[in-house]
Design an enzyme around this catalytic site. Structure first.
Site, PDB file in Angstrom:
ATOM      1  N   ASP A 188       0.875  -1.177   0.000  1.00 47.69           N
ATOM      2  CA  ASP A 188       0.000   0.000   0.000  1.00 47.69           C
ATOM      3  C   ASP A 188       0.916   1.232   0.000  1.00 47.69           C
ATOM      4  O   ASP A 188       2.135   1.123  -0.189  1.00 47.69           O
ATOM      5  CB  ASP A 188      -0.991  -0.037   1.177  1.00 47.69           C
ATOM      6  CG  ASP A 188      -0.308   0.162   2.531  1.00 47.69           C
ATOM      7  OD1 ASP A 188       0.938   0.228   2.579  1.00 47.69           O
ATOM      8  OD2 ASP A 188      -1.035   0.249   3.535  1.00 47.69           O
ATOM      9  N   HIS A 189       0.325   2.405   0.243  1.00 50.87           N
ATOM     10  CA  HIS A 189       1.110   3.648   0.229  1.00 50.87           C
ATOM     11  C   HIS A 189       2.191   3.643   1.320  1.00 50.87           C
ATOM     12  O   HIS A 189       3.287   4.143   1.110  1.00 50.87           O
ATOM     13  CB  HIS A 189       0.185   4.854   0.414  1.00 50.87           C
ATOM     14  CG  HIS A 189      -0.645   4.773   1.651  1.00 50.87           C
ATOM     15  ND1 HIS A 189      -1.713   3.894   1.760  1.00 50.87           N
ATOM     16  CD2 HIS A 189      -0.555   5.407   2.854  1.00 50.87           C
ATOM     17  CE1 HIS A 189      -2.249   4.012   2.967  1.00 50.87           C
ATOM     18  NE2 HIS A 189      -1.565   4.919   3.647  1.00 50.87           N
ATOM     19  N   CYS A 237       3.183  -3.307   3.981  1.00 52.46           N
ATOM     20  CA  CYS A 237       2.310  -2.195   4.368  1.00 52.46           C
ATOM     21  C   CYS A 237       2.970  -1.541   5.578  1.00 52.46           C
ATOM     22  O   CYS A 237       4.121  -1.848   5.893  1.00 52.46           O
ATOM     23  CB  CYS A 237       0.865  -2.632   4.596  1.00 52.46           C
ATOM     24  SG  CYS A 237       0.554  -3.651   6.045  1.00 52.46           S
ATOM     25  N   GLY A 238       2.291  -0.649   6.238  1.00 49.30           N
ATOM     26  CA  GLY A 238       2.923   0.096   7.328  1.00 49.30           C
ATOM     27  C   GLY A 238       3.436  -0.810   8.430  1.00 49.30           C
ATOM     28  O   GLY A 238       4.609  -0.789   8.799  1.00 49.30           O
ATOM     29  N   ARG A 293       7.050   0.626   7.879  1.00 55.54           N
ATOM     30  CA  ARG A 293       7.308   1.776   8.747  1.00 55.54           C
ATOM     31  C   ARG A 293       8.241   1.444   9.912  1.00 55.54           C
ATOM     32  O   ARG A 293       8.544   2.316  10.721  1.00 55.54           O
ATOM     33  CB  ARG A 293       5.985   2.315   9.291  1.00 55.54           C
ATOM     34  CG  ARG A 293       5.194   3.084   8.236  1.00 55.54           C
ATOM     35  CD  ARG A 293       3.890   3.622   8.787  1.00 55.54           C
ATOM     36  NE  ARG A 293       3.251   4.514   7.829  1.00 55.54           N
ATOM     37  CZ  ARG A 293       1.937   4.720   7.747  1.00 55.54           C
ATOM     38  NH1 ARG A 293       1.121   4.084   8.573  1.00 55.54           N
ATOM     39  NH2 ARG A 293       1.441   5.543   6.856  1.00 55.54           N
TER      40      ARG A 293
END
Ligand code: RB5
Length: 147
Positions: free
Chosen positions: A11-12, A68-69, A112
Site C-alpha cells: 500500500d502507500h 504495508c505500514g 514503517r
C-alpha cells in the site's frame, strides 16, 4: 528458494520499501512483477494483498514480497487465500525460520518499522533459504484444514 519471478505488492505506507526492493531485484537481475501500488497516494492494502495472493496461487509468480505500514494488514489479507503462507517478519532469523519451517511463499514486511539495510538482508535470506520439509511438511499440510 527456487525463484523464477517474484511478485511485489504494497500500500502507500509500504511503497517506499517496495520501491527499494524493486531496485534491488533489478540490480540482482531477478525478474519480478509489481502489482502496485505505484504512488504514495493513500490506498487500501487489501486490494494489493489479494492481487499478489491470486498471482502466487495461479503460479504467475513463484513467491511474493508484500509491504504495508505494520505488515499486518497485507499479511492478514494474503493469508485468507488457502494457497498462501505469508509470514510477517522483522529480522533475518524470523525470516530464515519462516522459510525453513513454514515454507513461507510470501514475505510480509512492516515498512514503517524496518531500515532499508535490514529489509535488504531479510529479502536475501527469504530468497535463498530452502524449506526443510520432513515434519514441517506434515504441519504445513494441516494448515488449510480446520479438522
Ligand atoms: C496505513 O496507514 C496502515 O494502516 C497500513 O499500511 C497497515 O499498517 C495496516 O495494517
Amino acid at each position: 528458494m527456487k525463484h523464477q519471478i517474484i511478485g511485489l505488492a504494497s500500500d502507500h505506507a509500504g511503497y517506499e520499501l517496495k520501491e527499494f526492493i524493486r531496485v534491488l531485484l533489478d540490480e540482482k537481475e531477478i525478474p519480478y512483477i509489481d502489482y502496485g501500488t505505484y504512488t504514495t497516494e493513500s490506498v487500501h492494502y487489501p486490494l494489493f494483498g489479494h492481487k499478489l495472493a491470486e498471482a502466487v496461487a495461479k503460479k504467475e509468480v513463484s513467491c511474493g514480497i508484500a509491504v504495508c505500514g505494520t505488515g499486518n494488514g497485507i499479511n492478514m489479507t494474503l493469508n485468507k487465500h488457502p494457497e498462501i503462507r505469508s509470514a510477517l517478519c522483522w529480522d533475518e532469523e524470523i525470516t530464515r525460520l519462516a522459510r525453513l519451517h513454514n515454507d513461507a511463499n510470501v514475505l510480509a514486511l512492516p515498512g514503517r518499522f524496518l531500515s532499508m539495510d535490514q529489509a535488504q538482508k531479510m529479502v536475501d535470506v527469504f530468497l535463498n533459504t530452502p524449506f526443510e520439509g520432513g515434519r514441517h511438511q506434515i504441519r504445513i499440510d494441516m494448515i488449510p484444514e480446520i479438522n
